[in-house]
Design a protein around this motif. Structure first.
Motif, PDB file in Angstrom:
ATOM      1  N   UNK A  30     -59.291  90.117   6.974  1.00  0.00           N
ATOM      2  CA  UNK A  30     -58.561  89.077   7.702  1.00  0.00           C
ATOM      3  C   UNK A  30     -59.223  87.749   7.356  1.00  0.00           C
ATOM      4  N   UNK A  31     -58.636  87.026   6.433  1.00  0.00           N
ATOM      5  CA  UNK A  31     -59.298  85.854   5.871  1.00  0.00           C
ATOM      6  C   UNK A  31     -58.914  84.532   6.518  1.00  0.00           C
ATOM      7  N   UNK A  32     -57.860  84.536   7.314  1.00  0.00           N
ATOM      8  CA  UNK A  32     -57.429  83.319   8.007  1.00  0.00           C
ATOM      9  C   UNK A  32     -57.020  83.666   9.431  1.00  0.00           C
ATOM     10  N   UNK A  33     -57.197  82.698  10.326  1.00  0.00           N
ATOM     11  CA  UNK A  33     -56.869  82.874  11.732  1.00  0.00           C
ATOM     12  C   UNK A  33     -56.215  81.603  12.266  1.00  0.00           C
ATOM     13  N   UNK A  34     -55.235  81.772  13.121  1.00  0.00           N
ATOM     14  CA  UNK A  34     -54.594  80.627  13.783  1.00  0.00           C
ATOM     15  C   UNK A  34     -54.972  80.659  15.252  1.00  0.00           C
ATOM     16  N   UNK A  35     -55.815  79.700  15.673  1.00  0.00           N
ATOM     17  CA  UNK A  35     -56.201  79.641  17.076  1.00  0.00           C
ATOM     18  C   UNK A  35     -55.166  78.806  17.821  1.00  0.00           C
ATOM     19  N   UNK A  36     -54.729  79.327  18.942  1.00  0.00           N
ATOM     20  CA  UNK A  36     -53.540  78.817  19.628  1.00  0.00           C
ATOM     21  C   UNK A  36     -53.912  78.007  20.859  1.00  0.00           C
ATOM     22  N   UNK A  37     -53.273  76.870  20.991  1.00  0.00           N
ATOM     23  CA  UNK A  37     -53.498  75.976  22.128  1.00  0.00           C
ATOM     24  C   UNK A  37     -52.872  76.535  23.403  1.00  0.00           C
ATOM     25  N   UNK A  38     -53.589  76.355  24.504  1.00  0.00           N
ATOM     26  CA  UNK A  38     -53.032  76.668  25.825  1.00  0.00           C
ATOM     27  C   UNK A  38     -52.872  75.417  26.694  1.00  0.00           C
ATOM     28  N   UNK A  39     -53.543  74.326  26.304  1.00  0.00           N
ATOM     29  CA  UNK A  39     -53.447  73.056  27.019  1.00  0.00           C
ATOM     30  C   UNK A  39     -53.510  71.914  26.018  1.00  0.00           C
ATOM     31  N   UNK A  40     -52.608  70.972  26.142  1.00  0.00           N
ATOM     32  CA  UNK A  40     -52.650  69.785  25.293  1.00  0.00           C
ATOM     33  C   UNK A  40     -53.944  69.012  25.529  1.00  0.00           C
ATOM     34  N   UNK A  41     -54.432  69.024  26.763  1.00  0.00           N
ATOM     35  CA  UNK A  41     -55.655  68.300  27.102  1.00  0.00           C
ATOM     36  C   UNK A  41     -56.872  68.799  26.324  1.00  0.00           C
ATOM     37  N   UNK A  42     -56.791  70.007  25.774  1.00  0.00           N
ATOM     38  CA  UNK A  42     -57.910  70.580  25.023  1.00  0.00           C
ATOM     39  C   UNK A  42     -57.747  70.401  23.515  1.00  0.00           C
ATOM     40  N   UNK A  43     -56.892  69.493  23.104  1.00  0.00           N
ATOM     41  CA  UNK A  43     -56.589  69.337  21.687  1.00  0.00           C
ATOM     42  C   UNK A  43     -57.839  69.120  20.849  1.00  0.00           C
ATOM     43  N   UNK A  44     -58.774  68.324  21.345  1.00  0.00           N
ATOM     44  CA  UNK A  44     -59.975  68.047  20.553  1.00  0.00           C
ATOM     45  C   UNK A  44     -60.805  69.316  20.341  1.00  0.00           C
ATOM     46  N   UNK A  45     -60.773  70.246  21.285  1.00  0.00           N
ATOM     47  CA  UNK A  45     -61.483  71.513  21.131  1.00  0.00           C
ATOM     48  C   UNK A  45     -60.928  72.293  19.949  1.00  0.00           C
ATOM     49  N   UNK A  46     -59.605  72.356  19.842  1.00  0.00           N
ATOM     50  CA  UNK A  46     -58.980  73.095  18.739  1.00  0.00           C
ATOM     51  C   UNK A  46     -59.220  72.386  17.415  1.00  0.00           C
ATOM     52  N   UNK A  54     -63.293  76.704   7.807  1.00  0.00           N
ATOM     53  CA  UNK A  54     -62.129  76.674   6.921  1.00  0.00           C
ATOM     54  C   UNK A  54     -61.200  77.869   7.086  1.00  0.00           C
ATOM     55  N   UNK A  55     -61.664  78.926   7.762  1.00  0.00           N
ATOM     56  CA  UNK A  55     -60.818  80.099   7.997  1.00  0.00           C
ATOM     57  C   UNK A  55     -59.818  79.879   9.137  1.00  0.00           C
ATOM     58  N   UNK A  56     -59.982  78.787   9.890  1.00  0.00           N
ATOM     59  CA  UNK A  56     -59.217  78.599  11.124  1.00  0.00           C
ATOM     60  C   UNK A  56     -58.269  77.407  11.010  1.00  0.00           C
ATOM     61  N   UNK A  57     -57.017  77.634  11.408  1.00  0.00           N
ATOM     62  CA  UNK A  57     -56.075  76.556  11.682  1.00  0.00           C
ATOM     63  C   UNK A  57     -55.848  76.510  13.191  1.00  0.00           C
ATOM     64  N   UNK A  58     -55.106  75.479  13.673  1.00  0.00           N
ATOM     65  CA  UNK A  58     -54.845  75.418  15.117  1.00  0.00           C
ATOM     66  C   UNK A  58     -53.441  74.883  15.391  1.00  0.00           C
ATOM     67  N   UNK A  59     -53.031  75.047  16.650  1.00  0.00           N
ATOM     68  CA  UNK A  59     -51.769  74.496  17.135  1.00  0.00           C
ATOM     69  C   UNK A  59     -52.063  73.544  18.297  1.00  0.00           C
ATOM     70  N   UNK A  60     -51.017  72.931  18.828  1.00  0.00           N
ATOM     71  CA  UNK A  60     -51.161  72.101  20.024  1.00  0.00           C
ATOM     72  C   UNK A  60     -49.989  72.373  20.955  1.00  0.00           C
ATOM     73  N   UNK A  61     -50.305  72.566  22.254  1.00  0.00           N
ATOM     74  CA  UNK A  61     -49.231  72.838  23.200  1.00  0.00           C
ATOM     75  C   UNK A  61     -49.748  73.314  24.539  1.00  0.00           C
ATOM     76  N   UNK A  62     -48.815  73.575  25.440  1.00  0.00           N
ATOM     77  CA  UNK A  62     -49.119  73.996  26.805  1.00  0.00           C
ATOM     78  C   UNK A  62     -48.538  75.377  27.075  1.00  0.00           C
ATOM     79  N   UNK A  63     -49.413  76.333  27.335  1.00  0.00           N
ATOM     80  CA  UNK A  63     -49.013  77.694  27.712  1.00  0.00           C
ATOM     81  C   UNK A  63     -48.227  77.626  29.022  1.00  0.00           C
TER      82      UNK A  63
END
Length: 265
Positions: A30-46, A54-63
């Protein structure tokens, strides 16, 4: 090569050993992972996670569980945050009526539609969460798609066959988690078998829903391989071919993983 299309690497479960989690994922293919946002307020964390690894991408949004905390985030704010080069999607957002203390349905729907607007404007895919809300989800998706197309994936699919069929008819992808490996998930495996091969993704939803034989433990991206093996068997596809198929599907949906993100497959 496999991609974990949905995990939550910012959760406390991984705070002490994220390098180990990534190393075990790589060892499992498993060479790549997409970490998923649960709060827009945490965007800087993602952003920080995807910048550091470099293995990680991210999204932005509210669960939907956070819709009551972020009921009025404008689409423009979400759109602005997607300009980060490692942000490749929007969400997760959607409808979840499982818990009695959840945000009111009207609030969840409003937040969900805001994310759809952001997905439509940016052209980035929306990661959709749907639980115990099949009829309402179908109605919103049909209505919104009629107002203008957008890309999306029904993540951690555990709903009924009709929602999967409607989603596919609307052009959506369907992602399957460790739930599909559970002994009693016969109906879910049948839904996976009926889903067009070019619309299937795999995920962990880590740290939740570890597949067999790890059920009950903390889930992690390495276990994407176990879910993929189970699905490949259910679909009667050789594992290597299934891994290549789902990786290609991921990059077709999350196409910012190409030149705009500074890297390819």
């Amino acid at each position: 090569m496999l991609i974990d299309s949905h995990c939550h690497l910012d959760f406390p479960d991984f705070a002490e050993d994220l390098p180990g989690v990534i190393a075990r994922a790589r060892a499992a293919g498993v060479t790549r992972m997409l970490t998923i946002s649960t709060r827009v307020a945490k965007a800087r964390t993602y952003e920080a996670l995807s910048e550091a690894h470099p293995e990680i991408w991210h999204t932005v949004g509210t669960h939907p569980h956070g819709a009551g905390e972020e009921p009025d985030v404008p689409a423009a704010e979400i759109v602005a945050l997607t300009r980060h080069p490692r942000c490749i999607g929007i969400g997760e957002a959607g409808l979840d009526y499982h818990y009695e203390d959840a945000a009111p349905e009207a609030v969840q729907e409003r937040v969900f539609r805001t994310h759809i607007a952001a997905a439509r404007e940016t052209g980035l895919p929306l990661v959709i969460h749907s639980r115990d809300a099949d009829a309402h989800m179908e109605a919103v998706l049909v209505d919104e798609m009629g107002q203008g197309a957008f890309k999306a994936v029904l993540h951690c699919f555990s709903s009924g066959a009709r929602l999967a069929q409607v989603g596919v008819e609307l052009g959506l992808f369907v992602s399957f988690s460790g739930i599909v490996t559970f002994r009693r998930s016969h109906d879910l495996r049948a839904i996976a078998a009926a889903t067009p091969r070019d619309r299937i993704l795999v995920e962990t939803d880590a740290p939740f829903l570890a597949p067999e034989p790890y059920r009950g433990r903390t889930n992690e991206p390495a276990y994407t391989a176990d879910t993929a093996r189970s699905l490949a068997k259910a679909l009667d596809i050789p594992f290597d071919a299934f891994a290549a198929l789902t990786t290609d599907n991921f990059h077709r949906l999350f196409d910012k993983t190409g030149a705009a993100a500074g890297e390819g497959a």
